[in-house]
Design a protein around this motif. Structure first.
Motif, PDB file in Angstrom:
ATOM      1  N   ASP A   1       0.918  -1.136   0.000  1.00  0.00           N
ATOM      2  CA  ASP A   1       0.000   0.000   0.000  1.00  0.00           C
ATOM      3  C   ASP A   1       0.960   1.188   0.000  1.00  0.00           C
ATOM      4  OD1 ASP A   1      -2.065   1.694   0.188  1.00  0.00           O
ATOM      5  OD2 ASP A   1      -3.003   0.774   1.949  1.00  0.00           O
TER       6      ASP A   1
ATOM      7  N   ARG B   1      -8.825   0.409   8.072  1.00  0.00           N
ATOM      8  CA  ARG B   1      -9.497   0.431   6.764  1.00  0.00           C
ATOM      9  C   ARG B   1      -9.266  -0.877   5.981  1.00  0.00           C
ATOM     10  NH1 ARG B   1      -7.660   6.499   4.976  1.00  0.00           N
ATOM     11  NH2 ARG B   1      -8.830   7.642   6.552  1.00  0.00           N
ATOM     12  N   GLY B   2      -9.131  -1.973   6.732  1.00  0.00           N
ATOM     13  CA  GLY B   2      -8.967  -3.278   6.082  1.00  0.00           C
ATOM     14  C   GLY B   2      -7.600  -3.512   5.473  1.00  0.00           C
ATOM     15  N   GLN B   3      -6.627  -2.670   5.850  1.00  0.00           N
ATOM     16  CA  GLN B   3      -5.310  -2.720   5.195  1.00  0.00           C
ATOM     17  C   GLN B   3      -4.573  -4.031   5.436  1.00  0.00           C
ATOM     18  OE1 GLN B   3      -1.970  -0.287   6.732  1.00  0.00           O
ATOM     19  NE2 GLN B   3      -2.030   0.748   4.761  1.00  0.00           N
TER      20      GLN B   3
ATOM     21  N   ARG C   1      -6.152  -6.951   3.563  1.00  0.00           N
ATOM     22  CA  ARG C   1      -6.023  -6.724   2.113  1.00  0.00           C
ATOM     23  C   ARG C   1      -4.610  -7.052   1.635  1.00  0.00           C
ATOM     24  NH1 ARG C   1      -7.437  -1.844   2.129  1.00  0.00           N
ATOM     25  NH2 ARG C   1      -5.453  -0.783   1.806  1.00  0.00           N
ATOM     26  N   LEU C   2      -3.597  -6.574   2.380  1.00  0.00           N
ATOM     27  CA  LEU C   2      -2.209  -6.858   2.009  1.00  0.00           C
ATOM     28  C   LEU C   2      -1.891  -8.345   2.143  1.00  0.00           C
ATOM     29  CD1 LEU C   2      -0.319  -3.831   3.619  1.00  0.00           C
ATOM     30  CD2 LEU C   2      -0.672  -4.245   1.194  1.00  0.00           C
TER      31      LEU C   2
ATOM     32  N   SER D   1      -3.975 -10.746   1.755  1.00  0.00           N
ATOM     33  CA  SER D   1      -4.647 -11.394   0.622  1.00  0.00           C
ATOM     34  C   SER D   1      -3.818 -11.250  -0.661  1.00  0.00           C
ATOM     35  CB  SER D   1      -6.036 -10.786   0.441  1.00  0.00           C
ATOM     36  OG  SER D   1      -6.707 -11.400  -0.612  1.00  0.00           O
ATOM     37  N   GLN D   2      -3.311 -10.041  -0.909  1.00  0.00           N
ATOM     38  CA  GLN D   2      -2.458  -9.811  -2.092  1.00  0.00           C
ATOM     39  C   GLN D   2      -1.194 -10.659  -2.021  1.00  0.00           C
ATOM     40  OE1 GLN D   2      -1.541  -5.625  -2.553  1.00  0.00           O
ATOM     41  NE2 GLN D   2      -3.690  -5.048  -2.415  1.00  0.00           N
TER      42      GLN D   2
ATOM     43  N   GLU E   1      -8.329 -15.234  -1.164  1.00  0.00           N
ATOM     44  CA  GLU E   1      -9.329 -14.334  -0.591  1.00  0.00           C
ATOM     45  C   GLU E   1      -9.518 -14.753   0.865  1.00  0.00           C
ATOM     46  OE1 GLU E   1     -12.975 -13.314  -2.560  1.00  0.00           O
ATOM     47  OE2 GLU E   1     -12.131 -13.903  -4.503  1.00  0.00           O
TER      48      GLU E   1
END
Length: 509
Positions: free
Chosen positions: A235, A327-329, A332-333, A335-336, A341
């Motif tokens: 991010d 904020r779900g960071q 999300r990271l 997952s990437q 998922e």
């Protein structure tokens, strides 16, 4: 005349050498550009219709200006052709197809001619420079390069690389990052493209590979191949995760990347304007890697579904906000980084869902097998999830359940089989009512319930089914058969079976 031409010509070679050195291009390309400029000036003087050619002697610098005409039987263009009869008066051996070359006096360059010549030379030199630049940088994608900021326009930064220019677009810069003319900048060569205006070199400071290459510069073990960077998720300017693995069991990959007192990772953090970096040990086991990737949150349970690429993670109630991140960071990271998922549940949510599944399955057995809640609960507790399992399981497996004798087991199997037959008849009737063809029902792998789902989605013929893609059946959000445990391979097999009739005619030919 030759003496007059040759006097200033060594100076011309010196100019060509100087330009070649300054622009790092071939001296011969500069001289060729000069020849074209002289030709253009010659045509301006003698007429553009003439075939005027210029040649510069590569050793003496002597300029030879000539007019070339072709010997022909019938003249169509007097400026570039000459009849055979005239040509043979000059030389009896000439025939059609030969060329006659006439020397022309040297040109006294006027102001306009000199300006034209200069434009041609500048243009040709620029073309050669661009070609050289493309050849030099086309194989350097994914390299880190240093340069100086040449100019900044609307947030886009033009970087002088010494032997070329590159563009660092605003969206490839870190948030809140600004540069001024003369600043030193380090970035990743993201792409090198040939465009109408010349080769374009595009840089990036937000690309995940920029971070990977920075670590390779700071960590000798990565450069030497002892430690491998398996995955990077960023991010930009805020936070990143990097998965590393060591080929040498004696070297800790995370410790090597952190360095003494964090010296190595801090060097990367400073270059990335304070971007926080989580260094994570990579694992071949997806579940372990996901648990590592969600650090610093603790994970109590993982349920992996490799077919759909999803993973369910259960965390203690007090760890939920940490696992999800601001904020779900964090999730999300993670997952990437892992390619899965990730669904996060608290222990309380998972317990509630488990209880709801227990109630739902118990009710299903009570309704389908006409049994009381005690027997239904026992079946669910023993791991039975469907009526089919009860019908098909060996009797011994049912009698092994505490409180079940052979009579109870046989009765349960008989009721389960009767319910399945009745359900199959009901679903078949509904399938026919929806207009799903018998040919579709004959495809192996499709159950009566799946056929009803297809009919309700408007898939009624072999052609309807054959036109679908596998993910249109299995997609977890919009897939027609998403409620069934159907893998991508099985979905592809079903679709290929539906397409088989397309090729029947070709086989007969």
């Amino acid at each position: 005349m030759e003496q007059a031409i040759a006097i200033p010509r060594m100076e011309l070679l010196q100019v060509a050498d100087a330009v070649a050195r300054e622009k790092s291009i071939d001296r011969d390309e500069v001289l060729t550009a000069m020849e074209q400029a002289i030709q253009k000036a010659g045509r301006s003087k003698y007429g553009h219709e003439h075939d005027i050619r210029a040649n510069i002697d590569r050793k003496t610098g002597e300029i030879r200006l000539t007019r070339v005409r072709e010997v022909v039987e019938t003249v169509e263009n007097e400026a570039t052709q000459i009849p055979v009869t005239w040509a043979q008066k000059r030389d009896p051996n000439l025939k059609a197809g030969d060329l006659i070359v006439d020397e022309l006096p040297p040109i006294d360059f006027g102001r306009i001619a000199a300006q034209t010549a200069k434009q041609v030379i500048v243009q040709k030199v620029r073309e050669s420079e661009r070609k050289r630049q493309f050849e030099e940088f086309k194989d350097r994608k994914s390299e880190i390069i240093n340069g100086l900021v040449k100019r900044v326009e609307f947030g886009n930064v033009t970087v002088d690389l010494g032997r070329g220019e590159a563009l660092l677009r605003r969206d490839e810069l870190l948030p809140r990052e600004t540069f001024r003319n003369g600043d030193r900048v380090r970035a990743l060569i993201m792409d090198v493209r040939e465009e109408p205006r010349g080769p374009q070199i595009f840089l990036s400071r937000t690309h995940p590979q920029f971070m990977a290459k920075l670590f390779a510069q700071e960590v000798p073990e990565i450069y030497d191949g002892i430690i491998e960077i398996k995955a990077v998720a960023r991010d930009p300017g805020s936070r990143a995760k990097i998965g590393v693995v060591s080929r040498d069991s004696g070297i800790d990959p995370v410790g090597a990347c952190v360095g003494m007192r964090g010296s190595r990772v801090q060097a990367v953090v400073q270059e990335l304007q304070g971007e926080k970096i989580d260094i994570i040990p990579w694992s071949q086991d997806p579940a372990t890697f996901v648990v590592n990737a969600l650090a610093p949150a603790e994970v109590s349970k993982v349920v992996l579904d490799e077919d759909s690429g999803r993973i369910e993670v259960v965390v203690p109630d007090d760890q939920l906000s940490l696992a999800i991140g601001r904020r779900g960071q964090n999730v999300r990271l993670a997952s990437q980084l892992t390619g899965f998922e990730i669904d996060i549940l608290t222990e309380a949510q998972e317990s509630e869902r488990r209880q709801e599944e227990f109630r739902t399955r118990s009710q299903m057995f009570m309704d389908a097998l006409d049994v009381d809640d005690v027997i239904a609960h026992l079946l669910v507790t023993e791991g039975f999830t469907s009526v089919e399992e009860v019908a098909l399981v060996p009797t011994e497996e049912l009698t092994s359940i505490e409180g079940f004798d052979e009579d109870v087991a046989s009765e349960l199997k008989a009721r389960a089989q009767a319910w399945l037959e009745a359900e199959s008849e009901r679903l078949t009737a509904k399938r026919k009512e929806l207009g799903v063809e018998d040919a579709v029902a004959e495809i192996q792998g499709l159950t009566p319930a799946m056929l009803v789902a297809l009919g309700e989605a408007g898939v009624k013929t072999l052609d309807d089914l054959a036109d679908l893609a596998a993910d249109e059946l299995t997609d977890q959000k919009d897939g027609i058969l998403k409620s069934f445990e159907l893998g991508l391979d099985d979905a592809n097999a079903i679709i290929m079976a539906a397409r088989a009739h397309w090729f029947d005619g070709e086989d007969k030919k």
